[in-house]
Design a protein around this motif. Structure first.
Motif, PDB file in Angstrom:
ATOM      1  N   VAL A   1       0.820  -1.218   0.000  1.00  0.00           N
ATOM      2  CA  VAL A   1       0.000   0.000   0.000  1.00  0.00           C
ATOM      3  C   VAL A   1       0.852   1.266   0.000  1.00  0.00           C
ATOM      4  O   VAL A   1       0.359   2.369   0.272  1.00  0.00           O
ATOM      5  CB  VAL A   1      -0.987   0.006   1.192  1.00  0.00           C
ATOM      6  CG1 VAL A   1      -2.078  -1.018   0.983  1.00  0.00           C
ATOM      7  CG2 VAL A   1      -0.273  -0.249   2.509  1.00  0.00           C
ATOM      8  N   ALA A   2       2.140   1.123  -0.281  1.00  0.00           N
ATOM      9  CA  ALA A   2       3.047   2.253  -0.530  1.00  0.00           C
ATOM     10  C   ALA A   2       3.095   3.278   0.595  1.00  0.00           C
ATOM     11  O   ALA A   2       3.040   4.490   0.368  1.00  0.00           O
ATOM     12  CB  ALA A   2       2.655   2.947  -1.840  1.00  0.00           C
ATOM     13  N   ALA A   3       3.217   2.778   1.822  1.00  0.00           N
ATOM     14  CA  ALA A   3       3.403   3.702   2.945  1.00  0.00           C
ATOM     15  C   ALA A   3       4.832   4.233   2.942  1.00  0.00           C
ATOM     16  O   ALA A   3       5.758   3.529   2.530  1.00  0.00           O
ATOM     17  CB  ALA A   3       3.128   2.986   4.265  1.00  0.00           C
TER      18      ALA A   3
ATOM     19  N   ALA B   1      -7.418  -3.058   1.638  1.00  0.00           N
ATOM     20  CA  ALA B   1      -7.069  -1.648   1.817  1.00  0.00           C
ATOM     21  C   ALA B   1      -6.538  -1.020   0.521  1.00  0.00           C
ATOM     22  O   ALA B   1      -5.569  -1.509  -0.052  1.00  0.00           O
ATOM     23  CB  ALA B   1      -6.019  -1.506   2.918  1.00  0.00           C
ATOM     24  N   PRO B   2      -7.160   0.088   0.082  1.00  0.00           N
ATOM     25  CA  PRO B   2      -6.656   0.765  -1.122  1.00  0.00           C
ATOM     26  C   PRO B   2      -5.467   1.670  -0.832  1.00  0.00           C
ATOM     27  O   PRO B   2      -4.664   1.965  -1.725  1.00  0.00           O
ATOM     28  CB  PRO B   2      -7.869   1.576  -1.592  1.00  0.00           C
ATOM     29  CG  PRO B   2      -8.629   1.854  -0.328  1.00  0.00           C
ATOM     30  CD  PRO B   2      -8.419   0.676   0.568  1.00  0.00           C
ATOM     31  N   THR B   3      -5.346   2.122   0.428  1.00  0.00           N
ATOM     32  CA  THR B   3      -4.272   3.042   0.812  1.00  0.00           C
ATOM     33  C   THR B   3      -3.712   2.628   2.168  1.00  0.00           C
ATOM     34  O   THR B   3      -4.356   1.883   2.923  1.00  0.00           O
ATOM     35  CB  THR B   3      -4.785   4.491   0.915  1.00  0.00           C
ATOM     36  OG1 THR B   3      -5.821   4.555   1.917  1.00  0.00           O
ATOM     37  CG2 THR B   3      -5.352   4.971  -0.425  1.00  0.00           C
ATOM     38  N   TRP B   4      -2.525   3.143   2.502  1.00  0.00           N
ATOM     39  CA  TRP B   4      -1.906   2.725   3.763  1.00  0.00           C
ATOM     40  C   TRP B   4      -2.660   3.191   5.005  1.00  0.00           C
ATOM     41  O   TRP B   4      -2.690   2.456   6.002  1.00  0.00           O
ATOM     42  CB  TRP B   4      -0.427   3.144   3.808  1.00  0.00           C
ATOM     43  CG  TRP B   4      -0.150   4.626   3.862  1.00  0.00           C
ATOM     44  CD1 TRP B   4       0.136   5.447   2.824  1.00  0.00           C
ATOM     45  CD2 TRP B   4      -0.111   5.450   5.031  1.00  0.00           C
ATOM     46  NE1 TRP B   4       0.337   6.733   3.245  1.00  0.00           N
ATOM     47  CE2 TRP B   4       0.203   6.766   4.614  1.00  0.00           C
ATOM     48  CE3 TRP B   4      -0.309   5.209   6.393  1.00  0.00           C
ATOM     49  CZ2 TRP B   4       0.321   7.826   5.512  1.00  0.00           C
ATOM     50  CZ3 TRP B   4      -0.191   6.269   7.281  1.00  0.00           C
ATOM     51  CH2 TRP B   4       0.122   7.558   6.840  1.00  0.00           C
ATOM     52  N   PRO B   5      -3.309   4.388   5.035  1.00  0.00           N
ATOM     53  CA  PRO B   5      -4.068   4.728   6.247  1.00  0.00           C
ATOM     54  C   PRO B   5      -5.202   3.734   6.538  1.00  0.00           C
ATOM     55  O   PRO B   5      -5.483   3.436   7.704  1.00  0.00           O
ATOM     56  CB  PRO B   5      -4.625   6.127   5.947  1.00  0.00           C
ATOM     57  CG  PRO B   5      -3.687   6.702   4.931  1.00  0.00           C
ATOM     58  CD  PRO B   5      -3.310   5.538   4.083  1.00  0.00           C
ATOM     59  N   VAL B   6      -5.832   3.211   5.497  1.00  0.00           N
ATOM     60  CA  VAL B   6      -6.893   2.220   5.704  1.00  0.00           C
ATOM     61  C   VAL B   6      -6.299   0.929   6.259  1.00  0.00           C
ATOM     62  O   VAL B   6      -6.871   0.299   7.163  1.00  0.00           O
ATOM     63  CB  VAL B   6      -7.637   1.951   4.384  1.00  0.00           C
ATOM     64  CG1 VAL B   6      -8.681   0.837   4.569  1.00  0.00           C
ATOM     65  CG2 VAL B   6      -8.309   3.216   3.876  1.00  0.00           C
TER      66      VAL B   6
END
Length: 417
Positions: free
Chosen positions: A235-237, A290-295
């Motif tokens: 998720v590219a954090a 999860a689509p993004t790292w915060p999710v």
């Protein structure tokens, strides 16, 4: 001259001592694991070599737990815990100050053996203290392990610029905690070799509870071992934020564990475990999708809350189902502790193998497996009541259960079989 009675330990003091031992274990363990990159740099270890050393650590800790089981038939858990803490105090500086790889490996072996002893003995003490109080206490005691781990992570962050050898100063903590007033065993078994006779111990329900703990440690180790990599690669954090897979997980776990005693008392172990299993499955579904790292971070945080009380309730159930005298309960708890290491190994391996192509698939494995806790939870039905033969402390020692309501609660409770 009249004979004097042997010194006694108040349940409140023993409870505080046991909480300190759990916190010490978490502090030292997390302080070392968060220094793994430093160990890797110092000794030029590849990922494969580092994984091999971690495997050695787990296996030696399992051996320490086996030794704890054998010793428990003849010595009380207070003595065993003190011995484990002192061995830990020796192993810690040995591995961080080692001048050669041979000494470094010897330090890992020494610390791993101590880890197994302390892991088993702290849970023996926790079960014994819980039985003295006659109400759930292990969730909050395990919460002190989590608290110690958070302190360990904070210490690593605060001392990141100091040499690795500075970590050796933490060895003073287990030395101090070894002198705490733990709960002594009142009776010595007449025949230590017969403590774990197959006919006497109901192993089938204990193994079912052990299966629940294996599931927990599979989820927990998968999160700890692969969570940061999931955030970075899937998720590219940002690299500086990958620890968010672990830190909020621990915080959520701490909150639920500290509240766990009251939750189990109010709603019962079965309901708490089933709700937690469903919450954990939903949380892992959030991680997988999860689509993004915060999710994904949100998913890991909720996961920590969902699985928080599985391990402490498992030890509580094992001790209660074992029944009999304290020597037998201690020996059963020590053997039961080995489910811990089995789950940790399986969680790391299965998630890695299933996630070889994509860690989303890897985390789908614990997402499904954690739902096994829903049917397994019925084995925990007796956990929320006091143990057979439990002696409640007086009001000044943390509350009395000698009221009519408490007596009725005791009459309804039966050891699990």
């Amino acid at each position: 001259m009249l004979p004097t009675a042997p010194p006694t330990v108040l349940p409140t003091r023993a409870r505080a001592a046991t909480a300190a031992a759990f916190a010490t274990q978490g502090l030292v363990f997390i302080s070392l694991t968060t220094r793994l990159p430093d160990f890797s740099d110092k000794w030029g270890l590849s990922e494969v070599a580092l994984s091999g050393l971690l495997l050695v650590l787990v296996l030696v800790a399992g051996a320490g737990s086996v030794v704890a089981e054998k010793v428990a038939a003849r010595r009380d858990s207070a003595t065993l815990l003190r011995a484990g803490l002192l061995v830990m105090a020796c192993g810690l500086p040995t591995l961080v100050l080692a001048g050669s790889q041979a000494v470094f490996v010897a330090g890992i072996v020494g610390y791993g053996f101590a880890l197994g002893l302390v892991d088993a003995a702290t849970n023996m003490q926790g079960v014994a203290v819980e039985h003295r109080y006659g109400r759930p206490l292990l969730p909050s005691l395990h919460g002190f392990w989590t608290l110690g781990g958070l302190v360990g992570a904070a210490v690593t962050l605060a001392t990141a610029t100091l040499p690795l050898g500075a970590t050796a100063a933490l060895a003073v903590v287990p030395v101090v905690v070894a002198a705490a007033p733990y709960l002594p065993r009142v009776h010595t078994p007449p025949d230590p070799d017969a403590v774990l006779e197959e006919a006497a111990v109901p192993w089938r329900p204990i193994v079912l509870v052990g299966a629940a703990m294996v599931v927990f440690y599979m989820v927990d180790s998968a999160s700890a071992a692969w969570g940061p990599l999931y955030l970075e690669d899937v998720v590219a954090a940002p690299e500086r934020l990958v620890a968010l897979a672990t830190f909020p997980y621990l915080l959520a776990s701490l909150v639920v564990r500290l509240a766990g005693d009251r939750l189990v008392t109010a709603y019962g172990a079965v309901l708490v475990l089933r709700v937690g299993a469903v919450v954990a499955a939903v949380a892992l579904a959030v991680v997988v999708a999860a689509p993004t790292w915060p999710v994904a971070v949100l998913g890991f945080t909720v996961l920590g809350a969902g699985v928080a009380v599985i391990a402490p309730l498992s030890f509580s159930a094992a001790g209660r189902i074992a029944g009999g005298d304290q020597a037998r309960v201690d020996a059963v708890v020590a053997r039961f502790n080995q489910f811990n290491y089995a789950g940790a190994l399986l969680g790391s391996v299965l998630t890695g193998l299933a996630g070889a192509g994509s860690l989303r698939v890897g985390f789908a494995v614990p997402m499904v497996l954690v739902l096994a806790l829903v049917p397994l939870a019925r084995t925990f039905a007796a956990v929320s009541g006091p143990a057979p033969g439990a002696t409640a402390p007086p009001p000044s020692a943390g509350g009395s259960v000698s009221s009519p309501a408490g007596a009725a609660h005791r009459r309804r409770s039966r050891p699990g079989r």
